[in-house]
Design a protein around this motif. Structure first.
Motif, PDB file in Angstrom:
ATOM      1  N   ASP A   1       0.866  -1.177   0.000  1.00  0.00           N
ATOM      2  CA  ASP A   1       0.000   0.000   0.000  1.00  0.00           C
ATOM      3  C   ASP A   1       0.903   1.226   0.000  1.00  0.00           C
ATOM      4  OD1 ASP A   1      -1.939   1.907   0.286  1.00  0.00           O
ATOM      5  OD2 ASP A   1      -2.479   1.367   2.332  1.00  0.00           O
ATOM      6  N   PHE A   2       0.820   2.010  -1.042  1.00  0.00           N
ATOM      7  CA  PHE A   2       1.754   3.115  -1.252  1.00  0.00           C
ATOM      8  C   PHE A   2       1.750   4.111  -0.103  1.00  0.00           C
ATOM      9  CE2 PHE A   2       2.882   7.147  -3.490  1.00  0.00           C
ATOM     10  CZ  PHE A   2       4.183   6.799  -3.785  1.00  0.00           C
ATOM     11  N   SER A   3       0.562   4.417   0.437  1.00  0.00           N
ATOM     12  CA  SER A   3       0.491   5.404   1.519  1.00  0.00           C
ATOM     13  C   SER A   3       1.058   4.863   2.827  1.00  0.00           C
ATOM     14  CB  SER A   3      -0.948   5.868   1.719  1.00  0.00           C
ATOM     15  OG  SER A   3      -1.752   4.773   2.097  1.00  0.00           O
ATOM     16  N   ASN A   4       1.280   3.557   2.920  1.00  0.00           N
ATOM     17  CA  ASN A   4       1.826   2.958   4.134  1.00  0.00           C
ATOM     18  C   ASN A   4       3.314   2.632   4.029  1.00  0.00           C
ATOM     19  OD1 ASN A   4      -0.357   2.915   5.947  1.00  0.00           O
ATOM     20  ND2 ASN A   4      -1.298   1.274   4.771  1.00  0.00           N
TER      21      ASN A   4
ATOM     22  N   SER B   1      13.599   1.741  17.159  1.00  0.00           N
ATOM     23  CA  SER B   1      13.574   0.278  17.267  1.00  0.00           C
ATOM     24  C   SER B   1      12.245  -0.226  17.838  1.00  0.00           C
ATOM     25  CB  SER B   1      14.729  -0.203  18.146  1.00  0.00           C
ATOM     26  OG  SER B   1      14.625   0.364  19.437  1.00  0.00           O
ATOM     27  N   LYS B   2      11.456   0.656  18.397  1.00  0.00           N
ATOM     28  CA  LYS B   2      10.146   0.290  18.944  1.00  0.00           C
ATOM     29  C   LYS B   2       9.123   0.012  17.851  1.00  0.00           C
ATOM     30  CE  LYS B   2      10.745   3.251  22.992  1.00  0.00           C
ATOM     31  NZ  LYS B   2      10.244   4.433  23.690  1.00  0.00           N
ATOM     32  N   VAL B   3       9.419   0.467  16.623  1.00  0.00           N
ATOM     33  CA  VAL B   3       8.468   0.332  15.520  1.00  0.00           C
ATOM     34  C   VAL B   3       8.862  -0.870  14.670  1.00  0.00           C
ATOM     35  CG1 VAL B   3       7.443   1.467  13.513  1.00  0.00           C
ATOM     36  CG2 VAL B   3       8.157   2.842  15.474  1.00  0.00           C
ATOM     37  N   PRO B   4       8.080  -1.966  14.740  1.00  0.00           N
ATOM     38  CA  PRO B   4       8.392  -3.120  13.897  1.00  0.00           C
ATOM     39  C   PRO B   4       7.956  -2.870  12.453  1.00  0.00           C
ATOM     40  CG  PRO B   4       6.456  -3.572  15.226  1.00  0.00           C
ATOM     41  CD  PRO B   4       6.962  -2.220  15.634  1.00  0.00           C
ATOM     42  N   LYS B   5       8.627  -3.515  11.533  1.00  0.00           N
ATOM     43  CA  LYS B   5       8.266  -3.366  10.119  1.00  0.00           C
ATOM     44  C   LYS B   5       6.972  -4.122   9.840  1.00  0.00           C
ATOM     45  CE  LYS B   5      12.774  -2.490   8.223  1.00  0.00           C
ATOM     46  NZ  LYS B   5      13.715  -2.756   7.159  1.00  0.00           N
TER      47      LYS B   5
ATOM     48  N   ALA C   1      -0.473   4.325  10.405  1.00  0.00           N
ATOM     49  CA  ALA C   1      -1.134   4.892  11.587  1.00  0.00           C
ATOM     50  C   ALA C   1      -0.697   4.163  12.856  1.00  0.00           C
ATOM     51  CB  ALA C   1      -2.649   4.831  11.425  1.00  0.00           C
ATOM     52  N   ASP C   2      -0.595   2.840  12.785  1.00  0.00           N
ATOM     53  CA  ASP C   2      -0.163   2.066  13.947  1.00  0.00           C
ATOM     54  C   ASP C   2       1.309   2.320  14.256  1.00  0.00           C
ATOM     55  OD1 ASP C   2      -2.699   0.979  14.144  1.00  0.00           O
ATOM     56  OD2 ASP C   2      -2.187  -0.756  12.893  1.00  0.00           O
ATOM     57  N   ALA C   3       2.127   2.443  13.220  1.00  0.00           N
ATOM     58  CA  ALA C   3       3.559   2.685  13.416  1.00  0.00           C
ATOM     59  C   ALA C   3       3.798   4.045  14.058  1.00  0.00           C
ATOM     60  CB  ALA C   3       4.282   2.598  12.074  1.00  0.00           C
TER      61      ALA C   3
ATOM     62  N   GLY D   1       6.115   5.082  17.549  1.00  0.00           N
ATOM     63  CA  GLY D   1       7.343   5.870  17.513  1.00  0.00           C
ATOM     64  C   GLY D   1       7.456   6.644  16.212  1.00  0.00           C
ATOM     65  N   PRO D   2       8.575   7.360  16.038  1.00  0.00           N
ATOM     66  CA  PRO D   2       8.742   8.176  14.840  1.00  0.00           C
ATOM     67  C   PRO D   2       9.008   7.323  13.598  1.00  0.00           C
ATOM     68  CG  PRO D   2      10.721   8.266  16.180  1.00  0.00           C
ATOM     69  CD  PRO D   2       9.702   7.493  16.953  1.00  0.00           C
ATOM     70  N   VAL D   3       8.433   7.783  12.496  1.00  0.00           N
ATOM     71  CA  VAL D   3       8.627   7.108  11.211  1.00  0.00           C
ATOM     72  C   VAL D   3       8.881   8.152  10.126  1.00  0.00           C
ATOM     73  CG1 VAL D   3       7.217   5.094  11.777  1.00  0.00           C
ATOM     74  CG2 VAL D   3       6.153   7.064  10.723  1.00  0.00           C
TER      75      VAL D   3
END
Length: 141
Positions: free
Chosen positions: A52-55, A62-66, A71-73, A77-79
């Motif tokens: 999904d291009f917008s995602n 490191s708190k943000v899993p791939k 929105a969930d990411a 944490g920062p993305v």
């Protein structure tokens, strides 16, 4: 001139009303462009990226899993949401191109209007009278 009467004169001028109409139509048109990009173009580009291009994003913590939705990411944490940025940029480019085409069309209509031959103005009463006097004098001579 009082402040209120000056404001009233400003507010009822045609330019202000035209601007208001333009802003309202522009906002509605912006929603159409958003829909074209988000509902038609983005899915096609998403096929190319196999996502999904917008995602599409890069986690900056490191708190943000791939693999999470954007929105969930963002909640974790920062993305670096470059896919969302590209979507907004694409919206802008489409909107700017359409506005360019509209302005180009309006300018073409103005040029056609200016190019139309204008009828010569009718002679004034003085010119008609002087012409009659000249013709009478020419007959006598």
């Amino acid at each position: 001139m009082g402040f209120l009467s000056e404001f009233k004169q400003f507010a009822v001028k045609g330019n202000v009303v035209d601007l208001a109409v333009g802003v309202i139509i522009g906002a509605a048109f912006g929603k159409i462009v958003d829909s074209v990009v988000n509902d038609l173009i983005t899915p096609l580009v998403g096929i190319f990226f196999k996502a999904d291009f917008s995602n599409i994003y890069v986690p900056l913590s490191s708190k943000v899993p791939k693999g999470l939705a954007l929105a969930d990411a963002k909640k974790l944490g920062p993305v670096f949401a470059w896919g969302n940025f590209l979507t907004v940029t694409l919206n802008f480019l489409i909107l700017a191109f359409i506005v360019f085409l509209i302005v180009k069309g309006i300018n073409a209509l103005k040029r056609r209007e200016e190019a139309k031959p204008t009828e010569p103005a009718a002679p004034s009463k003085e010119e008609v009278l002087l012409t009659e006097i000249r013709d009478l004098l020419a007959k006598k001579a």
